[in-house]
Design a protein around this motif. Structure first.
Motif, PDB file in Angstrom:
ATOM      1  N   UNK A 205     -38.952   5.959  12.474  1.00 21.18           N
ATOM      2  CA  UNK A 205     -38.345   4.651  12.723  1.00 21.18           C
ATOM      3  C   UNK A 205     -37.044   4.467  11.956  1.00 21.18           C
ATOM      4  N   UNK A 206     -36.759   5.377  11.014  1.00 26.07           N
ATOM      5  CA  UNK A 206     -35.515   5.340  10.234  1.00 26.07           C
ATOM      6  C   UNK A 206     -34.798   6.678  10.430  1.00 26.07           C
ATOM      7  N   UNK A 207     -34.319   6.935  11.649  1.00 25.88           N
ATOM      8  CA  UNK A 207     -33.813   8.274  11.994  1.00 25.88           C
ATOM      9  C   UNK A 207     -32.489   8.636  11.335  1.00 25.88           C
ATOM     10  N   UNK A 208     -31.918   7.685  10.615  1.00 27.77           N
ATOM     11  CA  UNK A 208     -30.656   7.933   9.905  1.00 27.77           C
ATOM     12  C   UNK A 208     -30.883   8.528   8.519  1.00 27.77           C
ATOM     13  N   UNK A 209     -32.132   8.603   8.055  1.00 27.24           N
ATOM     14  CA  UNK A 209     -32.406   9.037   6.686  1.00 27.24           C
ATOM     15  C   UNK A 209     -32.229  10.545   6.506  1.00 27.24           C
ATOM     16  N   UNK A 210     -31.666  10.898   5.349  1.00 23.63           N
ATOM     17  CA  UNK A 210     -31.496  12.298   4.966  1.00 23.63           C
ATOM     18  C   UNK A 210     -32.070  12.503   3.573  1.00 23.63           C
TER      19      UNK A 210
END
Length: 244
Positions: free
Chosen positions: A31-36
């Motif tokens: 749900x937080x596909x921007x996380x690295x």
């Protein structure tokens, strides 16, 4: 006096030795596909967000002499999810005015572009003003118990922004500048600490802040969590991206 201040910062600031979210909850998978996740020899060290297919935004205090492995597209760092992508950070751009406290922001250039999928997405930069008492979110993979209990899956916690006067009063002499945002959890001892470093403060679906520093005890409202205010660095971010 300067030595005393530096010593105080040594005790209260949490560096790039792995930040953590306490009092939070599991994020829904992907749900937080921007996380690295920024990792050194397989060990998570800091967080960040994808702002371009080949660039991650993080904190300047996460700068290390070694190359980061950048992992995206995962919910759990211990699993081998089919959506996982691994890249290498080949160049770092810490803000030129980072002084160990202020201007705590950095861009990392990746060795190639990520493949955008449902599990890997970019996040927009927040451009508007962040009002007092705005409801936001902090996300990360760090310690969930303030006792080296690492999260098995991505964690998130609700954050309410504070006014600068209130934040300055609570920090008692530690400089809180206009380029920073302060926030606290909804309940006692909710927030980030030190491997969530570089992770995002997400407001209205965009990244408004970068996890910078907090107090000795994670999520303690007596020393509110402090984020680098992204809107203060829009021109610098744009310049780095345009020139690279």
């Amino acid at each position: 006096m300067a030595d005393i201040f530096i010593l105080m910062l040594f005790f209260v600031l949490n560096g790039a030795d792995g930040s953590h979210i306490v009092g939070g909850r599991d994020s829904a998978p992907h749900s937080r596909p921007y996380m690295a996740s920024l990792q050194i020899q397989g060990r998570p060290n800091c967080g960040g967000v994808l702002v371009r297919e080949d660039f991650v935004l993080t904190a300047a205090h996460c700068a290390v002499p070694l190359q980061y492995t950048v992992v995206v597209g995962v919910n759990s760092l211990s699993g081998n999810e089919a959506t996982k992508q691994e890249l290498t950070a080949v160049r770092s751009f810490p803000h030129p005015n980072y002084d160990g406290h202020a201007n705590d922001i950095m861009l990392l250039k990746l060795n190639s572009k990520v493949q955008l999928t449902e599990a890997v997405q970019l996040i927009a930069l927040k451009t508007g003003r962040i009002n007092v008492a705005t409801q936001c979110l902090t996300v990360g993979w760090g310690d969930i118990g303030d006792n080296n209990t690492l999260a098995r899956t991505l964690q998130e916690v609700n954050v309410t922004t504070l006014s600068q006067p209130v934040c300055r009063l609570r920090w008692r002499g530690v400089p809180i500048t206009r380029t920073m945002i302060c926030g606290i959890g909804s309940h006692s001892f909710q927030g980030f600490c030190s491997g969530d470093s570089g992770g995002p403060l997400v407001c209205d679906g965009a990244t408004a802040g970068v996890v910078s520093f907090s107090g000795r005890k994670c999520g303690d409202s007596k020393t509110p969590d402090v984020y680098t205010r992204i809107s203060s660095f829009r021109e610098w971010i744009r310049s780095v991206l345009n020139n690279n």
